[in-house]
Motif scaffolding. Structure first.
Motif, PDB file in Angstrom:
ATOM      1  N   VAL A 137      -5.381   3.348  -2.524  1.00 47.09           N
ATOM      2  CA  VAL A 137      -4.000   3.141  -2.952  1.00 47.09           C
ATOM      3  C   VAL A 137      -4.011   2.283  -4.214  1.00 47.09           C
ATOM      4  O   VAL A 137      -4.747   1.299  -4.310  1.00 47.09           O
ATOM      5  CB  VAL A 137      -3.151   2.518  -1.822  1.00 47.09           C
ATOM      6  CG1 VAL A 137      -3.645   1.132  -1.440  1.00 47.09           C
ATOM      7  CG2 VAL A 137      -1.683   2.480  -2.210  1.00 47.09           C
ATOM      8  N   CYS A 138      -3.219   2.661  -5.204  1.00 51.85           N
ATOM      9  CA  CYS A 138      -3.284   1.979  -6.503  1.00 51.85           C
ATOM     10  C   CYS A 138      -2.349   0.766  -6.540  1.00 51.85           C
ATOM     11  O   CYS A 138      -1.495   0.581  -5.673  1.00 51.85           O
ATOM     12  CB  CYS A 138      -2.964   2.953  -7.634  1.00 51.85           C
ATOM     13  SG  CYS A 138      -1.203   3.209  -7.948  1.00 51.85           S
ATOM     14  N   GLY A 139      -2.535  -0.033  -7.582  1.00 54.70           N
ATOM     15  CA  GLY A 139      -1.769  -1.265  -7.718  1.00 54.70           C
ATOM     16  C   GLY A 139      -0.291  -1.053  -7.991  1.00 54.70           C
ATOM     17  O   GLY A 139       0.517  -1.963  -7.799  1.00 54.70           O
ATOM     18  N   GLU A 140       0.062   0.139  -8.425  1.00 55.09           N
ATOM     19  CA  GLU A 140       1.475   0.431  -8.674  1.00 55.09           C
ATOM     20  C   GLU A 140       2.185   0.896  -7.417  1.00 55.09           C
ATOM     21  O   GLU A 140       3.414   0.948  -7.365  1.00 55.09           O
ATOM     22  CB  GLU A 140       1.603   1.480  -9.783  1.00 55.09           C
ATOM     23  CG  GLU A 140       1.095   0.989 -11.121  1.00 55.09           C
ATOM     24  CD  GLU A 140       1.429   1.947 -12.252  1.00 55.09           C
ATOM     25  OE1 GLU A 140       1.303   3.171 -12.050  1.00 55.09           O
ATOM     26  OE2 GLU A 140       1.819   1.473 -13.325  1.00 55.09           O
ATOM     27  N   CYS A 141       1.399   1.274  -6.401  1.00 58.47           N
ATOM     28  CA  CYS A 141       1.961   1.760  -5.130  1.00 58.47           C
ATOM     29  C   CYS A 141       1.835   0.737  -4.000  1.00 58.47           C
ATOM     30  O   CYS A 141       2.619   0.768  -3.052  1.00 58.47           O
ATOM     31  CB  CYS A 141       1.235   3.024  -4.675  1.00 58.47           C
ATOM     32  SG  CYS A 141       1.600   4.480  -5.660  1.00 58.47           S
ATOM     33  N   TYR A 142       0.820  -0.126  -4.088  1.00 57.31           N
ATOM     34  CA  TYR A 142       0.495  -0.989  -2.952  1.00 57.31           C
ATOM     35  C   TYR A 142       1.376  -2.241  -2.962  1.00 57.31           C
ATOM     36  O   TYR A 142       1.002  -3.281  -3.486  1.00 57.31           O
ATOM     37  CB  TYR A 142      -0.985  -1.344  -2.990  1.00 57.31           C
ATOM     38  CG  TYR A 142      -1.525  -2.015  -1.751  1.00 57.31           C
ATOM     39  CD1 TYR A 142      -0.741  -2.219  -0.620  1.00 57.31           C
ATOM     40  CD2 TYR A 142      -2.846  -2.429  -1.699  1.00 57.31           C
ATOM     41  CE1 TYR A 142      -1.241  -2.830   0.504  1.00 57.31           C
ATOM     42  CE2 TYR A 142      -3.373  -3.040  -0.575  1.00 57.31           C
ATOM     43  CZ  TYR A 142      -2.563  -3.238   0.519  1.00 57.31           C
ATOM     44  OH  TYR A 142      -3.071  -3.848   1.639  1.00 57.31           O
ATOM     45  N   THR A 163       4.229  -3.672  -8.679  1.00 62.51           N
ATOM     46  CA  THR A 163       4.318  -2.239  -8.384  1.00 62.51           C
ATOM     47  C   THR A 163       5.283  -1.554  -9.339  1.00 62.51           C
ATOM     48  O   THR A 163       6.004  -2.195 -10.110  1.00 62.51           O
ATOM     49  CB  THR A 163       4.813  -1.991  -6.946  1.00 62.51           C
ATOM     50  OG1 THR A 163       6.180  -2.417  -6.868  1.00 62.51           O
ATOM     51  CG2 THR A 163       3.978  -2.739  -5.940  1.00 62.51           C
ATOM     52  N   ARG A 164       5.297  -0.247  -9.272  1.00 61.25           N
ATOM     53  CA  ARG A 164       6.197   0.563 -10.097  1.00 61.25           C
ATOM     54  C   ARG A 164       7.651   0.169  -9.851  1.00 61.25           C
ATOM     55  O   ARG A 164       8.505   0.313 -10.708  1.00 61.25           O
ATOM     56  CB  ARG A 164       5.973   2.033  -9.717  1.00 61.25           C
ATOM     57  CG  ARG A 164       6.292   3.026 -10.776  1.00 61.25           C
ATOM     58  CD  ARG A 164       5.777   4.409 -10.373  1.00 61.25           C
ATOM     59  NE  ARG A 164       4.363   4.561 -10.626  1.00 61.25           N
ATOM     60  CZ  ARG A 164       3.462   4.965  -9.717  1.00 61.25           C
ATOM     61  NH1 ARG A 164       3.826   5.242  -8.491  1.00 61.25           N
ATOM     62  NH2 ARG A 164       2.209   5.086 -10.057  1.00 61.25           N
ATOM     63  N   ARG A 165       7.936  -0.310  -8.636  1.00 53.24           N
ATOM     64  CA  ARG A 165       9.297  -0.717  -8.288  1.00 53.24           C
ATOM     65  C   ARG A 165       9.623  -2.138  -8.742  1.00 53.24           C
ATOM     66  O   ARG A 165      10.737  -2.622  -8.530  1.00 53.24           O
ATOM     67  CB  ARG A 165       9.456  -0.643  -6.761  1.00 53.24           C
ATOM     68  CG  ARG A 165       9.668   0.753  -6.219  1.00 53.24           C
ATOM     69  CD  ARG A 165       9.158   0.921  -4.794  1.00 53.24           C
ATOM     70  NE  ARG A 165       9.468  -0.197  -3.891  1.00 53.24           N
ATOM     71  CZ  ARG A 165      10.595  -0.301  -3.202  1.00 53.24           C
ATOM     72  NH1 ARG A 165      11.522   0.613  -3.301  1.00 53.24           N
ATOM     73  NH2 ARG A 165      10.794  -1.327  -2.410  1.00 53.24           N
ATOM     74  N   ARG A 193      -8.122   8.030  -8.821  1.00 52.43           N
ATOM     75  CA  ARG A 193      -7.115   8.677  -7.971  1.00 52.43           C
ATOM     76  C   ARG A 193      -6.488   7.706  -6.974  1.00 52.43           C
ATOM     77  O   ARG A 193      -7.166   6.864  -6.394  1.00 52.43           O
ATOM     78  CB  ARG A 193      -7.732   9.854  -7.211  1.00 52.43           C
ATOM     79  CG  ARG A 193      -7.965  11.067  -8.087  1.00 52.43           C
ATOM     80  CD  ARG A 193      -8.655  12.165  -7.327  1.00 52.43           C
ATOM     81  NE  ARG A 193     -10.022  11.787  -6.958  1.00 52.43           N
ATOM     82  CZ  ARG A 193     -10.787  12.514  -6.153  1.00 52.43           C
ATOM     83  NH1 ARG A 193     -10.336  13.624  -5.623  1.00 52.43           N
ATOM     84  NH2 ARG A 193     -12.018  12.107  -5.879  1.00 52.43           N
ATOM     85  N   CYS A 194      -5.168   7.858  -6.810  1.00 55.13           N
ATOM     86  CA  CYS A 194      -4.427   7.043  -5.842  1.00 55.13           C
ATOM     87  C   CYS A 194      -4.186   7.874  -4.593  1.00 55.13           C
ATOM     88  O   CYS A 194      -3.604   8.959  -4.658  1.00 55.13           O
ATOM     89  CB  CYS A 194      -3.099   6.610  -6.448  1.00 55.13           C
ATOM     90  SG  CYS A 194      -2.007   5.815  -5.243  1.00 55.13           S
ATOM     91  N   THR A 195      -4.619   7.341  -3.455  1.00 55.48           N
ATOM     92  CA  THR A 195      -4.473   8.091  -2.204  1.00 55.48           C
ATOM     93  C   THR A 195      -3.002   8.334  -1.866  1.00 55.48           C
ATOM     94  O   THR A 195      -2.650   9.385  -1.330  1.00 55.48           O
ATOM     95  CB  THR A 195      -5.161   7.339  -1.052  1.00 55.48           C
ATOM     96  OG1 THR A 195      -4.806   5.953  -1.116  1.00 55.48           O
ATOM     97  CG2 THR A 195      -6.674   7.460  -1.160  1.00 55.48           C
ATOM     98  N   ALA A 196      -2.149   7.373  -2.181  1.00 59.56           N
ATOM     99  CA  ALA A 196      -0.734   7.512  -1.829  1.00 59.56           C
ATOM    100  C   ALA A 196      -0.028   8.561  -2.685  1.00 59.56           C
ATOM    101  O   ALA A 196       0.994   9.111  -2.294  1.00 59.56           O
ATOM    102  CB  ALA A 196      -0.027   6.167  -1.964  1.00 59.56           C
ATOM    103  N   GLU A 197      -0.599   8.845  -3.866  1.00 60.71           N
ATOM    104  CA  GLU A 197       0.053   9.782  -4.792  1.00 60.71           C
ATOM    105  C   GLU A 197      -0.573  11.164  -4.802  1.00 60.71           C
ATOM    106  O   GLU A 197       0.066  12.122  -5.239  1.00 60.71           O
ATOM    107  CB  GLU A 197      -0.007   9.211  -6.216  1.00 60.71           C
ATOM    108  CG  GLU A 197       0.808   7.948  -6.393  1.00 60.71           C
ATOM    109  CD  GLU A 197       0.645   7.379  -7.791  1.00 60.71           C
ATOM    110  OE1 GLU A 197       1.156   7.984  -8.738  1.00 60.71           O
ATOM    111  OE2 GLU A 197      -0.022   6.324  -7.920  1.00 60.71           O
ATOM    112  N   ASP A 198      -1.837  11.257  -4.375  1.00 65.58           N
ATOM    113  CA  ASP A 198      -2.547  12.529  -4.459  1.00 65.58           C
ATOM    114  C   ASP A 198      -2.476  13.255  -3.118  1.00 65.58           C
ATOM    115  O   ASP A 198      -3.072  12.808  -2.135  1.00 65.58           O
ATOM    116  CB  ASP A 198      -4.018  12.255  -4.834  1.00 65.58           C
ATOM    117  CG  ASP A 198      -4.778  13.541  -5.147  1.00 65.58           C
ATOM    118  OD1 ASP A 198      -4.413  14.607  -4.602  1.00 65.58           O
ATOM    119  OD2 ASP A 198      -5.747  13.470  -5.925  1.00 65.58           O
TER     120      ASP A 198
HETATM  121 ZN   LIG Z   1      -0.449   4.929  -6.582  1.00 67.60          ZN
END
Ligand SMILES: [Zn+2]
Length: 221
Positions: A137-142, A163-165, A193-198
């Motif tokens: 999971v990436c830093g923009e999602c976690y 995060t992105r938010r 790759r981000c697990t949450a996005e892929d």
């Molecule tokens: Zn992500």
């Protein structure tokens, strides 16, 4: 072979998937390595910092451990993940490899330095070691609470993100890359790759009940 919510290449037993499907998937993984299913070594991962050095095949998962190290040729070390970072280490000249399960808790507990130490105990050197940080999971999602981000940053400098938010977040791979560099591991590569996005990857954070992908490392016979 796995069906939803584990579809389709789930490699983890004990998370509710049909045992026959998991076994078939594991045989397929073994075929991809060119080695027999009995050469794959699994861990009973517990988000800790225990590391085990193994020299022989194991019929059962190594209990209570989050890192495996070996100098044995043709022994396939497996780490299961679905957002946590699979860290694969190899010192090709020394003939030593490691597979590490590094989630937020285990990474903060120091599982990666413990693995580097265990590799050194059987002849590896950080300067001779390559590291691959797999999909996570990436830093923009976690997203995490502010205090958790502060704790992660204290234990794993470089991991604090937004995060992105616009909320507090953690980027484990960034923190682990800094940690590995500080340990003297010169070559660190991260799969972006981000697990949450892929959708091709399992993500516990995205889906809750889901499968696990694997990071594998071995010394070719
Ligand atoms: Zn992500």
């Amino acid at each position: 072979m796995s069906r939803a919510p584990y579809a389709s290449f789930n490699l983890a037993a004990h998370i509710g998937d049909a045992p026959a499907a998991v076994e078939a998937n594991r045989r397929r993984l073994a075929r991809a390595t060119g080695l027999g299913p009995d050469r794959l070594v699994w861990m009973e991962q517990v988000h800790g910092a225990e590391v085990a050095t193994v020299e022989d095949p194991r019929p059962e998962p190594v209990p209570g451990t989050d890192g495996l190290v070996t100098g044995a040729v043709g022994l396939v070390l497996v780490v299961l993940v679905a957002d946590c970072v699979p860290v694969l280490l190899a010192d090709p000249a020394a003939g030593v490899v490691a597979a590490v399960h590094a989630g937020r808790v285990g990474a903060a507990a120091g599982v990666v330095p413990r693995a580097v130490e265990a590799m050194a105990a059987i002849g590896a050197t950080p300067a001779g070691t390559d590291a691959l940080l797999g999909p996570a999971v990436c830093g923009e999602c976690y997203e995490v609470p502010e205090q958790m981000r502060a704790e992660a940053e204290a234990r794993l400098p470089g991991s604090a993100t937004t995060t992105r938010r616009g909320t507090p977040g953690v980027d484990l791979r960034a923190g682990l890359a800094s940690q590995l560099a500080a340990l003297g591991v010169a070559r660190v590569v991260a799969d972006p790759r981000c697990t949450a996005e892929d959708p091709e990857l399992f993500s516990h954070r995205r889906d809750g009940v889901t499968g696990r992908q694997a990071g594998v490392v071995w010394i070719e016979p």
